[in-house]
Design a protein around this motif. Structure first.
Motif, short mmCIF file in Angstrom:
data_model
loop_
_atom_site.label_atom_id
_atom_site.label_comp_id
_atom_site.label_asym_id
_atom_site.label_seq_id
_atom_site.Cartn_x
_atom_site.Cartn_y
_atom_site.Cartn_z
N VAL A 166 54.37 2.98 -11.27
CA VAL A 166 53.40 3.95 -11.90
C VAL A 166 53.08 3.37 -13.15
N SER A 170 47.07 3.01 -16.91
CA SER A 170 45.85 2.67 -15.74
C SER A 170 45.69 3.69 -14.75
N GLU A 172 47.22 4.61 -11.95
CA GLU A 172 47.48 3.88 -10.76
C GLU A 172 48.85 3.83 -10.53
N THR A 174 51.21 1.40 -7.66
CA THR A 174 51.28 0.32 -6.99
C THR A 174 52.34 -0.03 -6.11
N LYS A 181 51.48 -7.42 -4.50
CA LYS A 181 50.97 -6.26 -4.66
C LYS A 181 50.25 -5.80 -3.35
N SER A 184 47.45 0.25 -3.68
CA SER A 184 47.28 1.07 -4.83
C SER A 184 46.49 1.98 -4.58
N TRP A 185 46.79 3.14 -5.36
CA TRP A 185 46.29 4.25 -5.50
C TRP A 185 46.19 5.09 -6.78
N PRO A 186 45.17 5.87 -6.85
CA PRO A 186 44.78 6.40 -8.35
C PRO A 186 45.77 7.40 -8.59
N VAL A 294 48.87 12.12 -7.08
CA VAL A 294 48.36 10.83 -6.43
C VAL A 294 47.19 11.15 -5.55
N THR A 344 44.62 -8.52 -13.57
CA THR A 344 43.93 -8.32 -12.49
C THR A 344 44.29 -9.12 -11.13
N HIS A 352 43.62 -1.26 -21.05
CA HIS A 352 43.48 0.06 -20.59
C HIS A 352 43.54 1.13 -21.84
#
Length: 363
Positions: A166, A170, A172, A174, A181, A184-186, A294, A344, A352
């Motif tokens: 976490v 950012s 996010e 992952t 990777k 990923s989730w916000p 999440v 990235t 960020h």
């Protein structure tokens, strides 16, 4: 860790790999030159402000060994000891790595370069930061890149084959496998007044339709008064007082939503769902009391449980509405971290927002 594990495997499989007394470790002139080059190359690793000290020229074998051990420790643990390091509570066992034995082995095999390459963080974000550091001309950005490379050194060298990160900066979470990777989730993280702490834990499963055990600090903000003074309203929202504690029943209004990770920790901080989905549309998502909410949480939970439980089984539990915990056959580590500069997917770089003002010394 894979590269370093190869060295360690060789160390314990080769009979001659036992530790030699420091003053007997043999350095060839070429190896001393190589060590000097590694030390001179420290700025490319974001270690330009770090010093490797020696009271004697490195041509002295014991001085070379002492410098090599300092360099190994710096690669593994960094050298910055400011306030942000004090706020970093991710545990590491890197101090148990026997660098003297590894250096002795590398000298015998003439593999100093591969050894020190193996000491570096292996996550591709670190590689992207290192690449960007070489060409960054803006002094402030350069300092922020170097700081985040340092933060990677504060992480355990061995993150695990499968792990979660976490990144509060950012917003996010992952999922990684072998430093690749996967998904990923916000996320939504803590407010600046209640920042999400930096720590590590292990995830062993997921609770569906969870009860919310309400922290006393949140009870004091008004829930306690609601339960006492407006019991009908409290019941409608699912709040109850049971066995000396305030709780919220499972349901659509529950603050934890439909799932919560099983990840015991000293901070009572968890990853969970939320009924308030609209906040995920915000660019800066600092709204919680410290826990991590999440986005698309059920997809997240199903991804973690995919090897052990089917999506259909989970849907049945959700539809039934009862609280049930599903365990993972093998727990995985989770790192709640803070990286204000990241690589990235296309090997670029992104800066960020420094939401918790932990990069302040570079401004």
């Amino acid at each position: 860790m894979r590269k370093l594990l190869i060295f360690i495997a060789v160390l314990f499989s080769v009979e001659t790999a036992s530790a030699e007394p420091q003053n007997r470790m043999q350095w060839t002139p070429a190896q001393v030159v190589h060590l000097k080059a590694l030390i001179n190359d420290m700025p490319t690793e974001g270690l330009g402000d770090c010093q490797i000290s020696s009271n004697f020229p490195l041509e002295d074998g014991s001085a070379a060994t002492a410098a090599a051990k300092q360099l190994a420790r710096t690669y593994l643990d960094g050298c910055l000891k400011d306030l942000s390091r004090a706020q970093w509570h991710i545990k590491s066992r890197d101090h148990l790595i026997d660098n003297e034995k590894l250096i002795a082995l590398a000298l015998r095999r003439n593999e100093l370069g591969p050894l020190y390459d193996a000491y570096k963080p292996q996550n591709p974000h670190y590689q992207a930061l290192k690449k960007a550091l070489r060409t960054e001309t803006d002094s402030q950005k350069h300092a922020r890149i170097a700081l985040n490379m340092e933060r990677w050194r504060w992480m355990p060298h061995s993150l695990g084959e499968t792990y979660l990160i976490v990144n509060a900066a950012s917003f996010e979470v992952t999922l990684w496998e072998n430093h690749r990777k996967i998904r990923s989730w916000p996320v939504i993280v803590g407010k600046t007044k209640t920042p999400t702490p930096v720590f590590d834990a292990r995830v062993s499963g997921v609770i569906f339709n969870p009860w919310w055990e309400i922290p006393s600090s949140i009870v004091a903000e008004g829930i306690g008064a609601m339960v006492r003074n407006s019991p009908a309203t409290a019941r409608r929202k699912g709040y109850v007082f049971q066995n000396g504690r305030y709780r919220q029943r499972p349901g659509s209004a529950n603050a934890l939503g439909l799932m919560k990770l099983i990840m015991p920790n000293a901070y009572s901080v968890y990853l969970h769902d939320t009924p308030n989905k609209m906040l995920f549309a915000k660019e800066v998502r600092t709204y919680s009391h410290g826990c991590v909410r999440v986005g698309n949480a059920l997809d997240f939970a199903k991804s973690l449980l995919a090897k052990d439980h089917s999506s259909e089984d989970i849907d049945e539990i959700l539809e039934a509405g009862h609280t049930e915990a599903l365990n993972m056959t093998q727990s995985i580590p989770i790192y709640i971290a803070y990286f204000t500069v990241e690589g990235t997917d296309d090997a670029g770089l992104i800066f960020h927002p420094d939401i918790y003002r932990r990069d302040t010394f570079v401004y």
